[in-house]
Motif scaffolding. Structure first.
Motif, PDB file in Angstrom:
ATOM      1  N   SER A  84       0.923  -0.969  -0.048  1.00 40.03           N
ATOM      2  CA  SER A  84       0.415   0.069  -0.472  1.00 40.03           C
ATOM      3  C   SER A  84       0.590   1.332   0.225  1.00 40.03           C
ATOM      4  O   SER A  84       2.021   0.700   0.552  1.00 40.03           O
ATOM      5  CB  SER A  84      -0.940  -0.096   1.179  1.00 40.03           C
ATOM      6  N   VAL A  85       0.092   2.287  -0.240  1.00 39.84           N
ATOM      7  CA  VAL A  85       1.231   3.990  -0.700  1.00 39.84           C
ATOM      8  C   VAL A  85       0.816   3.835   0.678  1.00 39.84           C
ATOM      9  O   VAL A  85       0.517   4.513   1.424  1.00 39.84           O
ATOM     10  CB  VAL A  85       0.019   4.908  -1.574  1.00 39.84           C
ATOM     11  N   VAL A  86       2.061   4.730   1.516  1.00 32.89           N
ATOM     12  CA  VAL A  86       2.118   4.852   2.751  1.00 32.89           C
ATOM     13  C   VAL A  86       1.998   6.278   2.737  1.00 32.89           C
ATOM     14  O   VAL A  86       2.956   7.651   1.905  1.00 32.89           O
ATOM     15  CB  VAL A  86       3.519   4.664   3.145  1.00 32.89           C
ATOM     16  N   ALA A  87       0.976   6.871   2.988  1.00 33.60           N
ATOM     17  CA  ALA A  87       0.724   8.656   3.404  1.00 33.60           C
ATOM     18  C   ALA A  87       0.117   8.523   4.566  1.00 33.60           C
ATOM     19  O   ALA A  87      -0.829   7.834   4.621  1.00 33.60           O
ATOM     20  CB  ALA A  87      -0.535   8.500   2.137  1.00 33.60           C
ATOM     21  N   PRO A  88       0.088   9.829   5.451  1.00 28.25           N
ATOM     22  CA  PRO A  88       0.140   9.882   6.454  1.00 28.25           C
ATOM     23  C   PRO A  88      -1.376  10.219   6.863  1.00 28.25           C
ATOM     24  O   PRO A  88      -1.936  10.701   5.889  1.00 28.25           O
ATOM     25  CB  PRO A  88       0.979  11.584   6.711  1.00 28.25           C
ATOM     26  N   ASN A  89      -1.941  10.279   7.673  1.00 28.55           N
ATOM     27  CA  ASN A  89      -3.973  10.374   8.082  1.00 28.55           C
ATOM     28  C   ASN A  89      -3.189  11.057   8.917  1.00 28.55           C
ATOM     29  O   ASN A  89      -3.187  11.921  10.598  1.00 28.55           O
ATOM     30  CB  ASN A  89      -4.036   8.796   8.721  1.00 28.55           C
TER      31      ASN A  89
END
Lengths: 289, 141
Positions: free
Chosen positions: A208-213
């Motif tokens: 999965s793409v690692v992007a911050p929440n």
């Protein structure tokens, strides 16, 4: 092994189980284990290379037909059903996804091929952790095709190196560093010269793409409350690495600005992710130019 | 007849004691503030400090000034005078110790100040009683 329920058959024995019920017969710890196949339920008991029984699916089997009569007597007189009711096994804790905003991140070069399993990648991650003396990282599942290894919080100096003067893990749950008494240490605390600086790594192996929440944040209390698993479950370890899987290291750096305040995660750090990784020992230090 | 001492003299001593004590404590507070020990909680820290010292300091100074203006030659028991001076010194020393001892407690300064306010408040009450007794106990020679 502890996940298996035992049931004594003795007087109700009506002969050996049907072929579709028997998946494997193993002997471990001087006890015969009869693994009853749960065809249709998806439960597939498995024997690891070491011979340890590892139920791979934690769901109940369909009810077994009643048996009557007397059966063969085994040394301890016990038949163990491997999957009849292996629930409730503890599920693998899930990593918060998407992850809370981090201080710095570093994506390692793709280290897995399609032929490899997540277990193979985990071995390499564990090797990194061993090198950094952070082997007690907690493991979390990321969906069903990835995992995260989250290290213990460590106390670090301004240069990112683990503190050796007070100890790497010598601090209480409030983030107060346990110092030996000396005039220097006393003055350091009194005049806030050495506020607590802490760090943890989350090593993510996921396609999965690692992007911050942006809507979540990692708190100091949360860090101390959350505990990951000690091992990867066999289902995850044996899963093939999904295409596009990368290994990303998230660095969460905490600063305790004053002795009275709780450590809070930094959004910016004076150190790069690479510096964090090398000073922690997760990556080898690059040679000086 | 017990030994006595001039009230104005004791009051002068008290002014000195409280001024020095205040200056010492104030300096430490200022240094801690400048160094960021109270960062984010500066107001809370000073809100603890001021009521700990200022009321008694103000009473001591104003009493001394009024006594000087009145050129009062009244006298008081020397025991009472010594007790007032000793109690003031001990109290100020305790406040100063509070400011300096918290790093050894394993707690933050504000946490420690809040705890110490319980017994410092009690001591301040007793000290106020002693000073009131000192003022009320004035008698002519």
């Amino acid at each position: 092994m502890a996940l298996l329920d035992m049931r004594e058959l003795d007087a109700t024995w009506a002969g050996p189980p049907r072929a579709d019920e028997c998946l494997a017969l193993s002997r471990a710890s001087a006890v015969f284990l009869l693994l009853v196949a749960c065809s249709g339920s998806g439960a597939q008991p498995a024997l690891s290379a070491s011979g340890v029984l590892e139920p791979s699916v934690a769901q109940p089997c369909p009810s077994l037909p009643a048996r009557t009569g007397s059966g063969p007597k085994y040394p301890n007189g016990l038949w163990l059903y491997g999957c009849e009711s292996r629930a409730p096994s503890t599920p693998m804790p899930q990593f918060d996804w998407p992850p809370p905003p981090w201080t710095a991140h570093h994506t390692l070069a793709p280290a897995a091929t399609a032929q490899e399993t997540l277990g193979d990648v985990f071995l390499r991650v564990r090797s990194m952790l061993r090198h950094a003396d952070l082997l007690d990282a907690g493991l979390f599942a990321i969906g069903d095709d990835g995992f995260a290894a989250v290290t213990r919080v460590e106390s670090i100096g301004d240069d990112g190196r683990p503190r050796v003067d007070t100890g790497r893990f010598a601090f209480d749950p409030d983030g107060n560093i346990q110092r030996k008494f000396s005039l220097k240490n006393y003055l350091d605390i009194l005049f806030n010269r050495s506020p607590g600086r802490f760090r943890l790594f989350a090593i993510l192996v996921t396609p999965s793409v690692v992007a911050p929440n942006a809507n979540s944040t990692i708190t100091w209390a949360q860090v101390h409350r959350t505990r990951g698993a000690a091992q990867l479950p066999s289902s995850l370890a044996s899963a093939k690495v999904a295409p596009g899987t990368s290994v990303t290291v998230l660095v969460y750096e905490f600063l305790k600005p004053t002795p009275d305040s709780a450590p809070a995660v930094l959004t910016e750090s004076q150190l790069s992710a690479q510096q964090h990784l090398t000073t922690a020992g997760l990556l080898p230090e690059s040679p000086a130019p | 007849m017990s030994r006595s001492i001039e009230v104005s003299r004791v009051q002068r001593h008290l002014v000195w004691i409280w001024s020095i004590g205040f200056f010492a404590c104030f300096s430490v507070m200022l240094a801690l503030t400048v160094c960021g020990t109270f960062e984010g909680n500066v107001q809370e820290a000073w809100s603890w400090f001021m009521p700990t010292i200022l009321p008694t300091l103000t009473v001591a100074i104003s009493a001394a000034i009024s006594q000087t203006r009145a050129a009062d030659r009244r006298r008081v028991s020397s025991f009472l005078g010594s007790f007032a001076r000793l109690a003031s010194s001990v109290y100020l020393l305790l406040v100063l110790l509070n400011l300096l001892v918290w790093p050894l407690t394993g707690k933050g300064p504000l946490t420690w100040f809040k705890t110490s306010a319980l017994w410092l408040g009690a001591l301040q009450g007793i000290l106020g009683g002693v000073l009131a007794m000192f003022l009320a106990g004035q008698r002519d020679p």
